[in-house]
Design a protein around this motif. Structure first.
Motif, mmCIF file in Angstrom:
data_model
loop_
_atom_site.group_PDB
_atom_site.id
_atom_site.type_symbol
_atom_site.label_atom_id
_atom_site.label_comp_id
_atom_site.label_asym_id
_atom_site.label_seq_id
_atom_site.Cartn_x
_atom_site.Cartn_y
_atom_site.Cartn_z
ATOM 1 N N ASP A 170 39.263 32.312 44.722
ATOM 2 C CA ASP A 170 40.263 32.851 45.626
ATOM 3 C C ASP A 170 40.265 32.163 46.982
ATOM 4 O O ASP A 170 41.215 32.227 47.721
ATOM 5 C CB ASP A 170 40.087 34.359 45.776
ATOM 6 C CG ASP A 170 39.029 34.705 46.766
ATOM 7 O OD1 ASP A 170 39.252 35.627 47.550
ATOM 8 O OD2 ASP A 170 37.971 34.043 46.755
ATOM 9 N N ASN A 192 48.129 34.976 39.976
ATOM 10 C CA ASN A 192 48.707 35.683 41.120
ATOM 11 C C ASN A 192 50.152 36.089 40.851
ATOM 12 O O ASN A 192 50.588 37.169 41.268
ATOM 13 C CB ASN A 192 48.607 34.826 42.381
ATOM 14 C CG ASN A 192 47.194 34.842 42.945
ATOM 15 O OD1 ASN A 192 46.489 35.846 42.844
ATOM 16 N ND2 ASN A 192 46.764 33.719 43.508
ATOM 17 N N TYR A 196 49.948 39.161 38.866
ATOM 18 C CA TYR A 196 49.685 40.321 39.715
ATOM 19 C C TYR A 196 50.954 40.775 40.451
ATOM 20 O O TYR A 196 51.222 41.970 40.583
ATOM 21 C CB TYR A 196 48.599 39.999 40.758
ATOM 22 C CG TYR A 196 47.184 39.989 40.229
ATOM 23 C CD1 TYR A 196 46.686 41.040 39.464
ATOM 24 C CD2 TYR A 196 46.328 38.930 40.521
ATOM 25 C CE1 TYR A 196 45.383 41.037 38.996
ATOM 26 C CE2 TYR A 196 45.012 38.910 40.061
ATOM 27 C CZ TYR A 196 44.550 39.968 39.300
ATOM 28 O OH TYR A 196 43.253 39.965 38.849
ATOM 29 N N ASN A 249 46.883 44.774 38.594
ATOM 30 C CA ASN A 249 45.819 44.788 39.595
ATOM 31 C C ASN A 249 44.691 45.729 39.198
ATOM 32 O O ASN A 249 43.528 45.511 39.546
ATOM 33 C CB ASN A 249 46.365 45.216 40.955
ATOM 34 C CG ASN A 249 46.978 44.053 41.719
ATOM 35 O OD1 ASN A 249 46.268 43.174 42.188
ATOM 36 N ND2 ASN A 249 48.297 44.041 41.814
ATOM 37 N N ILE A 250 45.066 46.779 38.475
ATOM 38 C CA ILE A 250 44.034 47.706 38.013
ATOM 39 C C ILE A 250 43.113 47.001 37.035
ATOM 40 O O ILE A 250 41.886 47.058 37.147
ATOM 41 C CB ILE A 250 44.681 48.940 37.342
ATOM 42 C CG1 ILE A 250 45.579 49.670 38.365
ATOM 43 C CG2 ILE A 250 43.630 49.870 36.761
ATOM 44 C CD1 ILE A 250 46.354 50.826 37.782
ATOM 45 N N ARG A 303 40.939 44.631 38.826
ATOM 46 C CA ARG A 303 39.870 45.314 39.537
ATOM 47 C C ARG A 303 38.755 45.735 38.582
ATOM 48 O O ARG A 303 37.572 45.503 38.846
ATOM 49 C CB ARG A 303 40.434 46.540 40.259
ATOM 50 C CG ARG A 303 39.424 47.369 40.991
ATOM 51 C CD ARG A 303 40.087 48.395 41.890
ATOM 52 N NE ARG A 303 40.917 49.364 41.173
ATOM 53 C CZ ARG A 303 40.450 50.422 40.504
ATOM 54 N NH1 ARG A 303 39.137 50.634 40.426
ATOM 55 N NH2 ARG A 303 41.268 51.265 39.914
#
Lengths: 202, 202
Positions: free
Chosen positions: A95, A121, A124, A131-132, A135
DNA sequence: GCTCCTATTTGACAAATGTCAAATAATGGA
DNA sequence: TCCATTATTTGACATTTGTCAAATAGGAGC
């Protein structure tokens, strides 16, 4: 590193299944993967990433085995070993787009599905609920890293190997001892002696 | 562990600022924190979490210093040391609600803001975009953990300490040597000898 | 089965770090 | 300032692991 092969259907399928462990994904996400992922084939010993390069991709191992390692002087320290159905990347370089700290190398003939960080990205952005998944995936990544770090913090060679046997048993008869030793942070000779000791005890 | 104190305004403010590094957050998120966070005060040496317990909270250190450590036999291995404006938790116990592997202990008088995992999940549900923050936070968490694991993989005590000095200099004149030694995976005596060697060279 | 090449084991010894005991230094009250 | 307590350093020695060299075992290809 050979790219641009036709992707076997079951490879995508396995990737999808691995992600669905975290939460179900709509077909559009699956399609997105089909459209943005490419196949990378490595022969044994080939480097997937060299320290100093920027690692712009996430990889899903479809077949084979890959290790991460860093150089300390003229020696290797293996930081992780992953096999089929696991994800690998160099988080630290991803990142921040910083040069990678570690190397990644196939230790068997290996097939990987690759997605660029840029496409990820986009994923996302296009599917915010992903994103969940991201994560939760990172959370698992973190836990695994902690487990590996635990080994490296143990002081006793035998304890390290015992831990390895109980937590990485799927690797113990598959990966060369030199990589296992390096993963445990001990020499090949010390590992060999520990193994003898344990086999005598049994 | 004393709870239910009035929360100083600047504590919430610092938390907000720490999160805004990743992306801006709407006032409603800030309010959510104000409503769901509570203050925890620890005196030096107090345990925040004991291995075997379930760690149901994320903590933000407002003031003080905290370490994570695991027991190996009758010795401690310090896995991390964090100070004000850093987040701490036991990731491995958090999302699986498994008993924690490691202990967390204040090594200075410490103030923390705590949010329960339950409230955090409510936050994720209420403000889906906060998943992005969560993901980025974990990513940073992961990188930091990698850096710490790197130290533990180094074989040479002097190299470890040099790395510590260059990467954790803010701790070198603040944290007791016994914790630093434990963090580096060496004994207090070895650390002392390394320090003498380096001070003579200078 | 034989040969070559690589992986693994073994031995003798060196080096680094740990252990235990004690001395010294630093720190925070009274 | 002095005392008591804790932190840090130092020394002598034990232990573990690493190093280097060599022997053995195992596997792939002929």
């Amino acid at each position: 590193m050979n790219k641009n092969h036709r992707i076997p259907y079951h490879y995508l399928n396995h990737l999808e299944q691995s992600l669905n462990v975290f939460q179900p994904h709509p077909p559009a996400v699956t399609k997105f993967f089909g459209d943005h992922v490419h196949l990378v084939r490595l022969t044994r010993d080939q480097l997937l990433l060299e320290a100093g390069q920027v690692c712009g991709h996430y990889y899903f191992i479809c077949k084979g085995a890959v290790r991460g390692f860093i150089k300390e002087g003229r020696k290797d320290i293996t930081t992780w070993i992953s096999v089929e159905n696991e994800m690998v990347t160099s988080i630290s370089s991803l990142d921040l787009s910083r040069p990678a700290f570690e190397n990644m190398q196939a230790i068997e003939d290996t097939d990987l599905l690759a997605m660029s960080n840029k496409d990820l990205n986009l994923l996302y952005d296009t599917f915010p609920s992903f994103n969940i998944t991201g994560r939760l995936l990172l959370q698992q990544y973190y836990r695994d890293a902690e487990g590996r770090a635990y080994i490296s913090r143990l002081r006793n060679a035998e304890t390290k190997y015992r831990y390895f046997l109980s937590h990485y048993n799927h690797l113990s008869n598959r990966i060369q001892l030199k990589y296992i030793a390096s993963f445990l942070g001990i020499t090949l000779e010390t590992l060999s002696r520990v193994r003898r000791k344990l086999s005598v005890q049994k």
